[in-house]
Design an enzyme around this catalytic site. Sequence first.
Site, PDB file in Angstrom:
ATOM      1  N   ASP A 251     -39.555  46.236 -51.512  1.00  0.00           N
ATOM      2  CA  ASP A 251     -38.193  46.377 -51.014  1.00  0.00           C
ATOM      3  C   ASP A 251     -38.069  45.944 -49.563  1.00  0.00           C
ATOM      4  O   ASP A 251     -37.111  45.299 -49.176  1.00  0.00           O
ATOM      5  CB  ASP A 251     -37.668  47.813 -51.213  1.00  0.00           C
TER       6      ASP A 251
ATOM      7  N   LYS B 100     -38.019  43.248 -41.776  1.00  0.00           N
ATOM      8  CA  LYS B 100     -37.798  43.760 -40.415  1.00  0.00           C
ATOM      9  C   LYS B 100     -38.810  43.072 -39.503  1.00  0.00           C
ATOM     10  O   LYS B 100     -39.824  43.651 -39.106  1.00  0.00           O
ATOM     11  CB  LYS B 100     -37.994  45.276 -40.435  1.00  0.00           C
TER      12      LYS B 100
ATOM     13  N   ASP C 205     -42.109  45.647 -43.283  1.00  0.00           N
ATOM     14  CA  ASP C 205     -41.882  46.310 -42.000  1.00  0.00           C
ATOM     15  C   ASP C 205     -43.051  45.947 -41.074  1.00  0.00           C
ATOM     16  O   ASP C 205     -43.081  44.835 -40.538  1.00  0.00           O
ATOM     17  CB  ASP C 205     -41.785  47.818 -42.280  1.00  0.00           C
TER      18      ASP C 205
ATOM     19  N   ASP D 186     -35.554  54.859 -49.138  1.00  0.00           N
ATOM     20  CA  ASP D 186     -35.335  56.293 -48.932  1.00  0.00           C
ATOM     21  C   ASP D 186     -35.539  56.733 -47.499  1.00  0.00           C
ATOM     22  O   ASP D 186     -36.129  56.026 -46.683  1.00  0.00           O
ATOM     23  CB  ASP D 186     -36.320  57.089 -49.795  1.00  0.00           C
TER      24      ASP D 186
END
Length: 219
Positions: free
Chosen positions: A118, A149, A121, A177
């Site tokens: 998903d 990101k 990072d 989440d």
Amino acid sequence: MTPKPATVIPRVRSRPVPARWQGEVEHVLFSDRQIARRVRELATEIEAEFQDRELVIVSLLNGTVMFLADLIRHLSLPLRLDFMGVSSYGAGTESGELVYTKELRLDVRGRDVLLVDDILDTGRTLHKVLAKLRALKPRRIKTCVLLDKVARRVEKVQADFVGFPIPDHFVVGYGLDYAERYRNLPFVGVLHPRMYQTGADAAVIAGRPAKKPGTRKSA
Ligand code: PRP
């Protein structure tokens, strides 16, 4: 008058946060319609890359739940699907210590693999999972993430297919989440800082302390 080039995509204005989530979500980053359109485009890019070769899709639990479901319904090439469960536990949010909660079951040797996550990072998850998959000797591996990101990258890893590059905000929704909440939001939104500044209260889920802001992993 000069006609508008057909390639210019009209800018979609940010939609208001649905009433139910106001107070928890600061603003909508990508609406359900924006996501749906981009996921369709990603599917087209992936089909062009793999042509008609059978794919093994390896999807990382749990955050890919919505993205994966939407992505694969737009893929018409032959594929098989498997999941890996990956989490980081223990002290030190950024330790990068990964625990596999579900191992791969399909044999990927000699196969074309698409690894789906998903969000990319720090890159620690993708870096380690890629190393694990490469050891299984697939024919090739490509990676696909919904969100990237870029500013927080620690490991030198890039995804082959990226839905949206995003700034360094704590995002939730569409599978992502905060302490296991907000995965059901149909949009991607920026979590209001007050949700993680008010202490670790409710964020403790099954013995997992709250994530620190800005990190995807559990502290
Ligand atoms: C999230 C996300 C990625 C990872 C990205 O997983 O799903 O797998 O963090 O972070 P990194 O690039 O810094 O490694 P998380 O542990 O939050 O689990 P989840 O998928 O169950 O939400």
